[in-house]
Design a protein around this motif. Structure first.
Motif, PDB file in Angstrom:
ATOM      1  N   ASP A 181       1.184   2.238   2.787  1.00  0.00           N
ATOM      2  CA  ASP A 181       2.118   1.162   3.081  1.00  0.00           C
ATOM      3  C   ASP A 181       3.375   1.766   3.680  1.00  0.00           C
ATOM      4  O   ASP A 181       4.000   2.656   3.088  1.00  0.00           O
ATOM      5  N   SER A 182       3.746   1.290   4.880  1.00  0.00           N
ATOM      6  CA  SER A 182       4.922   1.843   5.551  1.00  0.00           C
ATOM      7  C   SER A 182       6.208   1.463   4.839  1.00  0.00           C
ATOM      8  O   SER A 182       7.261   2.055   5.089  1.00  0.00           O
ATOM      9  N   GLY A 183       6.155   0.475   3.924  1.00  0.00           N
ATOM     10  CA  GLY A 183       7.361   0.058   3.218  1.00  0.00           C
ATOM     11  C   GLY A 183       7.708   0.982   2.069  1.00  0.00           C
ATOM     12  O   GLY A 183       8.810   1.545   2.018  1.00  0.00           O
ATOM     13  N   ASP A 184       6.771   1.178   1.126  1.00  0.00           N
ATOM     14  CA  ASP A 184       7.090   1.986  -0.049  1.00  0.00           C
ATOM     15  C   ASP A 184       6.306   3.295  -0.108  1.00  0.00           C
ATOM     16  O   ASP A 184       6.462   4.077  -1.049  1.00  0.00           O
ATOM     17  N   GLY A 185       5.464   3.553   0.902  1.00  0.00           N
ATOM     18  CA  GLY A 185       4.737   4.812   0.946  1.00  0.00           C
ATOM     19  C   GLY A 185       3.517   4.876   0.049  1.00  0.00           C
ATOM     20  O   GLY A 185       2.831   5.900   0.024  1.00  0.00           O
ATOM     21  N   SER A 186       3.239   3.810  -0.696  1.00  0.00           N
ATOM     22  CA  SER A 186       2.089   3.831  -1.603  1.00  0.00           C
ATOM     23  C   SER A 186       0.782   3.832  -0.820  1.00  0.00           C
ATOM     24  O   SER A 186       0.700   3.290   0.277  1.00  0.00           O
ATOM     25  N   ARG A 187      -0.229   4.464  -1.402  1.00  0.00           N
ATOM     26  CA  ARG A 187      -1.553   4.528  -0.775  1.00  0.00           C
ATOM     27  C   ARG A 187      -2.560   3.749  -1.600  1.00  0.00           C
ATOM     28  O   ARG A 187      -2.477   3.737  -2.828  1.00  0.00           O
ATOM     29  N   HIS A 188      -3.504   3.124  -0.934  1.00  0.00           N
ATOM     30  CA  HIS A 188      -4.594   2.488  -1.648  1.00  0.00           C
ATOM     31  C   HIS A 188      -5.812   2.416  -0.744  1.00  0.00           C
ATOM     32  O   HIS A 188      -5.709   2.574   0.474  1.00  0.00           O
ATOM     33  N   ARG A 189      -6.961   2.214  -1.367  1.00  0.00           N
ATOM     34  CA  ARG A 189      -8.228   2.222  -0.640  1.00  0.00           C
ATOM     35  C   ARG A 189      -8.679   0.797  -0.346  1.00  0.00           C
ATOM     36  O   ARG A 189      -8.689  -0.067  -1.219  1.00  0.00           O
ATOM     37  N   LEU A 190      -9.054   0.574   0.909  1.00  0.00           N
ATOM     38  CA  LEU A 190      -9.667  -0.681   1.318  1.00  0.00           C
ATOM     39  C   LEU A 190     -11.156  -0.432   1.511  1.00  0.00           C
ATOM     40  O   LEU A 190     -11.545   0.571   2.132  1.00  0.00           O
ATOM     41  N   THR A 191     -11.994  -1.305   0.993  1.00  0.00           N
ATOM     42  CA  THR A 191     -13.441  -1.094   1.045  1.00  0.00           C
ATOM     43  C   THR A 191     -14.124  -2.212   1.819  1.00  0.00           C
ATOM     44  O   THR A 191     -13.614  -3.330   1.912  1.00  0.00           O
TER      45      THR A 191
END
Length: 367
Positions: A181-191
């Motif tokens: 996420d360009s806002g808070d830098g968090s990463r997550h996986r999309l499947t």
């Protein structure tokens, strides 16, 4: 024989005296059924509309979204599902927003927006446009497009306030991708994503990916600039990239979230209705190689957590009697609650002492 224009057969019957040849059957013979009518040739499929015709259709069934975050904002796109203003977009477009507006690029009408529900895992949100009626609605595809099929992504590219088309082709089905996420830098996986080579840009997030006939096959969600440093959902391609890489949530997956939201029942991943606010920002606490709770990074002033006495460094270990071993556990518990619900929080302070408090959840922005 059956089928088109079948010929009438002559049947020969042998006897001991002579060879008798039967007469051809006719429609006048009451003992025989009439011949089946010839099957009509299948009508050819209609030719696909031109690119300009598709663009004109899509412009009338999308909205451009401005999600305000105080002094800043996030631009995105939404797809109109119903005449009274149900809209599909990405969760990351509206996450954290304090004020959301949508404008129809076709009519210029501006709508206040309510978030009806969302699924963080599938990055889908369902919105409602205030006072909307008689809106044109998008045509949705019945089946996913084949690999190699032409598609076009539409959206509010770079937040410019105009609808931009990005043509491409389907590269793969069922792809998994990690985004930041360009806002808070968090990463997550999309499947289970639909991969294309359409050159989507920031602001295209939540917009439609359509086939050659203008039917929506997916919701534009992420564009990559590299394997390790993607700028996040909807990110632009870097100048060094020669082949754009984009991902969309298949429309069937997005509609599954819509159906859950319409049911009015929240699940572990799908939250329905206003978002409850606890007032803490957390990360998973780890010790001895295992997760041991949701560690508080900061507490927002005046929130239920602040009033209950939680502080930075505390670790939430239970929510209404259920164990909390990670940030995901806490989010899952909150997703099933609503503003005004009374809940019990157990936490350990930095000395290891256990505390418990009952508190009432406030209403807050989409998490």
């Amino acid at each position: 024989m059956t089928g088109r224009g079948a010929a009438v057969l002559l049947v020969a019957v042998a006897t001991t005296a002579s060879l008798i040849v039967s007469a051809p059957a006719t429609n006048d013979d009451p003992a025989l059924p009439p011949p089946a009518p010839a099957a009509a040739p299948a009508a050819p499929p209609p030719p696909p509309p031109t690119a300009d015709e598709v663009a004109a259709r899509i412009e009338s069934v999308i909205v451009l979204i401005d999600a305000g975050h105080g002094w800043t904002g996030v631009a995105g796109t939404g797809v109109v599902l119903t005449a009274d203003g149900s809209v599909l977009t990405n969760h990351h477009v509206v996450s954290g927003a304090l004020d959301i507006r949508a404008v129809s690029p076709a009519t210029g009408l501006i709508y206040d927006v309510d978030v009806l529900g969302y699924d963080r895992d599938r990055d889908i949100a369902v919105l409602g446009l205030g006072a909307a009626h008689d809106l044109p609605v998008a045509t949705l595809a019945d089946a996913p497009p084949a690999i190699g099929a032409p598609v076009t992504a539409f959206g509010n590219a770079d937040g410019g306030g105009v609808v931009v088309a990005a043509p491409g082709t389907v590269v793969a089905h069922g792809r998994d991708v990690v985004v930041r996420d360009s806002g808070d830098g968090s990463r997550h996986r999309l499947t289970g994503m639909l991969q294309t080579d359409a050159a989507i840009r920031p602001g295209d997030s939540g917009g439609p990916l359509v086939d050659a006939y203008g039917a929506v096959v997916g919701i534009n969600t992420a564009g990559a600039v590299g394997p390790d440093d993607a700028e996040g959902p909807g990110a632009a391609q870097s100048a060094s990239e020669t082949t754009p890489e984009a991902y969309a949530v298949p429309i069937a997956d997005a509609l599954a979230v819509v159906d859950q939201v319409r049911s009015g029942v929240s699940t572990d991943s799908v939250h329905v209705g206003p978002t409850p606010l606890l007032g803490i920002n957390v990360t998973t606490a780890r010790g001895g190689g295992t997760s041991r709770g949701a560690e508080i990074l900061w507490v927002s002033y005046g929130t239920p957590a602040y009033r209950a006495g939680l502080e930075s460094g505390d670790v939430v270990v239970a929510f209404d009697g259920s164990p909390v071993t990670s940030t995901a556990d806490l989010e899952d518990h909150l997703s099933r609650r609503a503003p005004g619900d009374r809940v019990r929080i157990d936490w350990r302070d930095e000395s290891g002492s256990l505390h418990t408090a009952d508190l009432v959840l406030d209403s807050g922005p989409v998490r």
